[in-house]
Design a protein around this motif. Sequence first.
Motif: not given
Length: 121
Positions: A6-11, A13-14, A17-20
């Motif tokens: 469940r949820g989002v992995t670290f990869l 998230w990366v 977050l890079i485009p943001v």
Amino acid sequence: MPKNQRGVTFLGWVLLLIPVGVIVYAGIRVTPIYLNYFHVVKALQQQATESKGEGTISPVDVRQSLEKRFDIEYVTNPAAKDIDVHRDGDHWVAVANYEEVAPLFGNMSLLMQFNTQVDLK
């Protein structure tokens, strides 16, 4: 029996977050340029309001007045001498047509083109 993840992995998230981060950084680089543009527009509109009551208008007088307004508003670009003041039919027009570049990173930059025109009389 394997567990469902469940949820989002670290990869994930990366990659999210890079485009943001790039968009936020671009916004930080562009904000002062647009604030400068709003000061230019304000100075031109004030000049148009002030010149409506005057009988005669001289391009030299308009540029001198704009130079004072730009100094007060801390306008860095364009210079008052770069403002085109010309006659358009029976009235005077002041045109601020200029470009500004916001460097991002490496050889990438953002180019913004501004064109503002006000009738002076």
